[in-house]
Design a protein around this motif. Structure first.
Motif, PDB file in Angstrom:
ATOM      1  N   GLY A   1       1.090  20.047 -24.923  1.00 24.06           N
ATOM      2  CA  GLY A   1       1.928  18.945 -24.980  1.00 24.06           C
ATOM      3  C   GLY A   1       2.734  19.144 -23.436  1.00 24.06           C
ATOM      4  N   PHE A   2       3.213  20.064 -23.005  1.00 23.59           N
ATOM      5  CA  PHE A   2       3.766  20.482 -21.843  1.00 23.59           C
ATOM      6  C   PHE A   2       2.843  20.005 -20.565  1.00 23.59           C
ATOM      7  CE2 PHE A   2       6.999  23.253 -24.041  1.00 23.59           C
ATOM      8  CZ  PHE A   2       8.150  22.530 -23.530  1.00 23.59           C
ATOM      9  N   GLN A   3       1.613  20.626 -21.059  1.00 19.56           N
ATOM     10  CA  GLN A   3       0.300  20.132 -19.790  1.00 19.56           C
ATOM     11  C   GLN A   3       0.226  18.880 -19.825  1.00 19.56           C
ATOM     12  OE1 GLN A   3      -2.832  22.726 -20.928  1.00 19.56           O
ATOM     13  NE2 GLN A   3      -1.840  24.455 -20.276  1.00 19.56           N
ATOM     14  N   PHE A   4       0.413  17.943 -21.011  1.00  9.91           N
ATOM     15  CA  PHE A   4      -0.219  16.706 -21.081  1.00  9.91           C
ATOM     16  C   PHE A   4       1.172  15.857 -20.298  1.00  9.91           C
ATOM     17  CE2 PHE A   4      -0.704  12.454 -23.076  1.00  9.91           C
ATOM     18  CZ  PHE A   4      -2.183  12.387 -23.002  1.00  9.91           C
ATOM     19  N   VAL A   5       2.086  16.252 -20.134  1.00 11.66           N
ATOM     20  CA  VAL A   5       3.245  15.536 -19.205  1.00 11.66           C
ATOM     21  C   VAL A   5       2.837  15.224 -17.912  1.00 11.66           C
ATOM     22  CG1 VAL A   5       5.500  15.852 -18.184  1.00 11.66           C
ATOM     23  CG2 VAL A   5       5.276  16.559 -20.550  1.00 11.66           C
ATOM     24  N   LEU A   6       1.904  16.191 -17.428  1.00  9.94           N
ATOM     25  CA  LEU A   6       1.085  15.730 -15.832  1.00  9.94           C
ATOM     26  C   LEU A   6       0.344  14.567 -16.021  1.00  9.94           C
ATOM     27  CD1 LEU A   6       0.304  19.436 -14.726  1.00  9.94           C
ATOM     28  CD2 LEU A   6       2.183  17.904 -14.070  1.00  9.94           C
ATOM     29  N   VAL A   7      -0.196  14.392 -17.298  1.00 14.88           N
ATOM     30  CA  VAL A   7      -1.063  13.185 -17.486  1.00 14.88           C
ATOM     31  C   VAL A   7      -0.075  11.931 -17.290  1.00 14.88           C
ATOM     32  CG1 VAL A   7      -2.736  11.979 -18.696  1.00 14.88           C
ATOM     33  CG2 VAL A   7      -2.892  14.426 -18.709  1.00 14.88           C
ATOM     34  N   PHE A   8       0.914  12.091 -17.649  1.00 21.36           N
ATOM     35  CA  PHE A   8       2.044  10.827 -17.543  1.00 21.36           C
ATOM     36  C   PHE A   8       2.511  10.843 -16.191  1.00 21.36           C
ATOM     37  CE2 PHE A   8       6.687  10.584 -17.047  1.00 21.36           C
ATOM     38  CZ  PHE A   8       6.769   9.379 -17.159  1.00 21.36           C
ATOM     39  N   VAL A   9       2.445  11.750 -15.579  1.00 20.62           N
ATOM     40  CA  VAL A   9       2.984  11.912 -14.226  1.00 20.62           C
ATOM     41  C   VAL A   9       1.782  11.176 -13.270  1.00 20.62           C
ATOM     42  CG1 VAL A   9       3.622  13.023 -12.024  1.00 20.62           C
ATOM     43  CG2 VAL A   9       4.724  13.543 -14.377  1.00 20.62           C
ATOM     44  N   ALA A  10       0.547  11.758 -13.454  1.00 19.27           N
ATOM     45  CA  ALA A  10      -0.474  11.080 -12.814  1.00 19.27           C
ATOM     46  C   ALA A  10      -0.805   9.826 -13.057  1.00 19.27           C
ATOM     47  CB  ALA A  10      -1.774  11.979 -13.183  1.00 19.27           C
TER      48      ALA A  10
ATOM     49  N   THR B   1      10.497  17.843  -5.069  1.00 17.50           N
ATOM     50  CA  THR B   1      10.627  19.409  -5.430  1.00 17.50           C
ATOM     51  C   THR B   1      10.657  19.764  -6.752  1.00 17.50           C
ATOM     52  OG1 THR B   1      13.153  18.492  -5.684  1.00 17.50           O
ATOM     53  CG2 THR B   1      12.430  19.263  -3.544  1.00 17.50           C
ATOM     54  N   SER B   2      10.360  19.047  -7.809  1.00 20.13           N
ATOM     55  CA  SER B   2      10.307  19.468  -9.246  1.00 20.13           C
ATOM     56  C   SER B   2       8.937  19.673  -9.314  1.00 20.13           C
ATOM     57  CB  SER B   2      10.774  18.494 -10.196  1.00 20.13           C
ATOM     58  OG  SER B   2       9.768  17.335 -10.030  1.00 20.13           O
ATOM     59  N   LEU B   3       7.657  19.190  -8.680  1.00 21.99           N
ATOM     60  CA  LEU B   3       6.380  19.380  -9.159  1.00 21.99           C
ATOM     61  C   LEU B   3       6.141  20.937  -9.164  1.00 21.99           C
ATOM     62  CD1 LEU B   3       3.770  18.133 -10.063  1.00 21.99           C
ATOM     63  CD2 LEU B   3       3.317  17.694  -7.677  1.00 21.99           C
ATOM     64  N   LEU B   4       6.183  21.553  -8.173  1.00 19.81           N
ATOM     65  CA  LEU B   4       6.073  23.149  -8.003  1.00 19.81           C
ATOM     66  C   LEU B   4       6.535  24.039  -9.002  1.00 19.81           C
ATOM     67  CD1 LEU B   4       5.340  23.588  -4.208  1.00 19.81           C
ATOM     68  CD2 LEU B   4       3.714  23.510  -6.010  1.00 19.81           C
ATOM     69  N   PRO B   5       7.837  23.841  -9.286  1.00 20.64           N
ATOM     70  CA  PRO B   5       8.494  24.591 -10.463  1.00 20.64           C
ATOM     71  C   PRO B   5       7.745  24.241 -11.798  1.00 20.64           C
ATOM     72  CG  PRO B   5      10.193  23.658  -8.605  1.00 20.64           C
ATOM     73  CD  PRO B   5       8.955  23.148  -8.341  1.00 20.64           C
ATOM     74  N   TYR B   6       7.442  22.964 -11.928  1.00 19.52           N
ATOM     75  CA  TYR B   6       6.952  22.547 -13.263  1.00 19.52           C
ATOM     76  C   TYR B   6       5.785  23.370 -13.417  1.00 19.52           C
ATOM     77  CZ  TYR B   6       5.694  19.949 -17.441  1.00 19.52           C
ATOM     78  OH  TYR B   6       5.502  19.870 -18.710  1.00 19.52           O
ATOM     79  N   LEU B   7       4.645  23.234 -12.132  1.00 19.01           N
ATOM     80  CA  LEU B   7       3.487  23.886 -12.334  1.00 19.01           C
ATOM     81  C   LEU B   7       3.876  25.447 -12.552  1.00 19.01           C
ATOM     82  CD1 LEU B   7       1.610  22.061  -9.416  1.00 19.01           C
ATOM     83  CD2 LEU B   7       1.280  22.098 -11.995  1.00 19.01           C
ATOM     84  N   ALA B   8       4.694  26.090 -11.913  1.00 20.29           N
ATOM     85  CA  ALA B   8       4.870  27.264 -12.316  1.00 20.29           C
ATOM     86  C   ALA B   8       5.459  27.650 -13.583  1.00 20.29           C
ATOM     87  CB  ALA B   8       5.972  28.084 -11.343  1.00 20.29           C
TER      88      ALA B   8
ATOM     89  N   MET C   1       0.890  -1.156   0.128  1.00 25.60           N
ATOM     90  CA  MET C   1       0.002   0.008  -0.079  1.00 25.60           C
ATOM     91  C   MET C   1       0.773   1.302   0.049  1.00 25.60           C
ATOM     92  SD  MET C   1      -2.929  -0.702  -0.292  1.00 25.60           S
ATOM     93  CE  MET C   1      -4.055   0.934   0.363  1.00 25.60           C
ATOM     94  N   LEU C   2       2.024   0.886   0.241  1.00 25.47           N
ATOM     95  CA  LEU C   2       2.839   2.305   0.505  1.00 25.47           C
ATOM     96  C   LEU C   2       4.421   2.157  -0.486  1.00 25.47           C
ATOM     97  CD1 LEU C   2       2.968   2.208   4.319  1.00 25.47           C
ATOM     98  CD2 LEU C   2       1.699   3.686   2.926  1.00 25.47           C
ATOM     99  N   ALA C   3       3.686   1.916  -1.744  1.00 26.10           N
ATOM    100  CA  ALA C   3       4.840   1.365  -2.699  1.00 26.10           C
ATOM    101  C   ALA C   3       5.666   2.666  -2.916  1.00 26.10           C
ATOM    102  CB  ALA C   3       4.071   1.058  -4.000  1.00 26.10           C
ATOM    103  N   PHE C   4       5.369   3.892  -2.739  1.00 23.73           N
ATOM    104  CA  PHE C   4       6.257   5.060  -2.898  1.00 23.73           C
ATOM    105  C   PHE C   4       6.569   5.618  -1.648  1.00 23.73           C
ATOM    106  CE2 PHE C   4       3.993   4.760  -7.217  1.00 23.73           C
ATOM    107  CZ  PHE C   4       5.120   4.647  -8.096  1.00 23.73           C
ATOM    108  N   ALA C   5       6.448   4.944  -0.487  1.00 22.52           N
ATOM    109  CA  ALA C   5       6.876   5.444   0.602  1.00 22.52           C
ATOM    110  C   ALA C   5       8.310   5.546   0.855  1.00 22.52           C
ATOM    111  CB  ALA C   5       6.214   4.798   1.954  1.00 22.52           C
ATOM    112  N   ASP C   6       8.831   4.173   0.107  1.00 20.48           N
ATOM    113  CA  ASP C   6      10.524   4.393   0.282  1.00 20.48           C
ATOM    114  C   ASP C   6      11.298   5.482  -0.596  1.00 20.48           C
ATOM    115  OD1 ASP C   6       9.483   2.942  -1.870  1.00 20.48           O
ATOM    116  OD2 ASP C   6      11.090   1.510  -2.000  1.00 20.48           O
ATOM    117  N   GLN C   7      10.528   5.906  -1.749  1.00 20.61           N
ATOM    118  CA  GLN C   7      11.013   6.759  -2.602  1.00 20.61           C
ATOM    119  C   GLN C   7      11.080   8.215  -1.913  1.00 20.61           C
ATOM    120  OE1 GLN C   7      12.234   5.790  -5.732  1.00 20.61           O
ATOM    121  NE2 GLN C   7      11.648   3.550  -4.968  1.00 20.61           N
TER     122      GLN C   7
ATOM    123  N   PHE D   1      13.779  14.577  -5.731  1.00 20.32           N
ATOM    124  CA  PHE D   1      13.585  15.105  -7.029  1.00 20.32           C
ATOM    125  C   PHE D   1      12.277  15.175  -7.643  1.00 20.32           C
ATOM    126  CE2 PHE D   1      18.235  14.637  -8.491  1.00 20.32           C
ATOM    127  CZ  PHE D   1      18.931  15.719  -7.894  1.00 20.32           C
ATOM    128  N   PHE D   2      11.562  14.316  -7.429  1.00 20.50           N
ATOM    129  CA  PHE D   2      10.179  14.398  -7.687  1.00 20.50           C
ATOM    130  C   PHE D   2       9.496  15.407  -6.890  1.00 20.50           C
ATOM    131  CE2 PHE D   2       5.750  12.848  -7.346  1.00 20.50           C
ATOM    132  CZ  PHE D   2       5.468  13.026  -8.612  1.00 20.50           C
TER     133      PHE D   2
END
Length: 136
Positions: free
Chosen positions: A82-91, A56-63, A39-45, A53-54
């Protein structure tokens, strides 16, 4: 080691007691599942370099997306999308990683069909960027 039922009755039969033990085993299994790393697959990340990096990079990318959309930048609409669609990839990558860890016990990079589906979204974003900026 056998667990004792939480509720007993002096008139309960042996069959009823077995049913309660089975119910307790199911509850223990569910409890183990929710406490497991599945259930916590990314907790170790969160504490390794990629997780930091992930996060800390989200807010600058949204800006970046916010300022990119200003009309004065004259960014083609398809390129901007296309730049906005990268967020679909992340999601899509986050639940894909959780599914790969919970179902296969392995990282997303090692579960080809999930990894390929997530990467397809990144490819679509790249194609939109290329087509959007091709004429610009």
């Amino acid at each position: 080691q056998q667990q004792q039922p939480l509720i007993t009755s002096s008139t309960s039969s042996a069959h009823h007691m077995m049913d309660m033990n089975v119910g307790l085993d199911v509850m223990d299994s569910a409890s183990d599942f929710f406490q497991s790393t599945n259930m916590l697959a990314f907790a170790d990340q969160g504490q390794n370099l990629a997780g930091i990096f992930f996060q800390t990079s989200l807010l600058p990318y949204l800006a970046f997306l916010y300022f990119l959309s200003f009309r004065a930048n004259r960014i083609p609409a398809l390129g901007n999308f296309g730049f906005q669609f990268v967020l679909v990839f992340v999601a899509a990558t986050i639940p894909s990683g959780i599914i790969s860890r919970a179902t296969y016990g392995d990282s997303l990079a090692n579960v080809d069909w999930l990894h390929g589906g997530a990467e397809l979204l990144l490819t679509v974003a790249n194609v939109m960027l290329v087509l959007g900026f091709k004429d610009g």
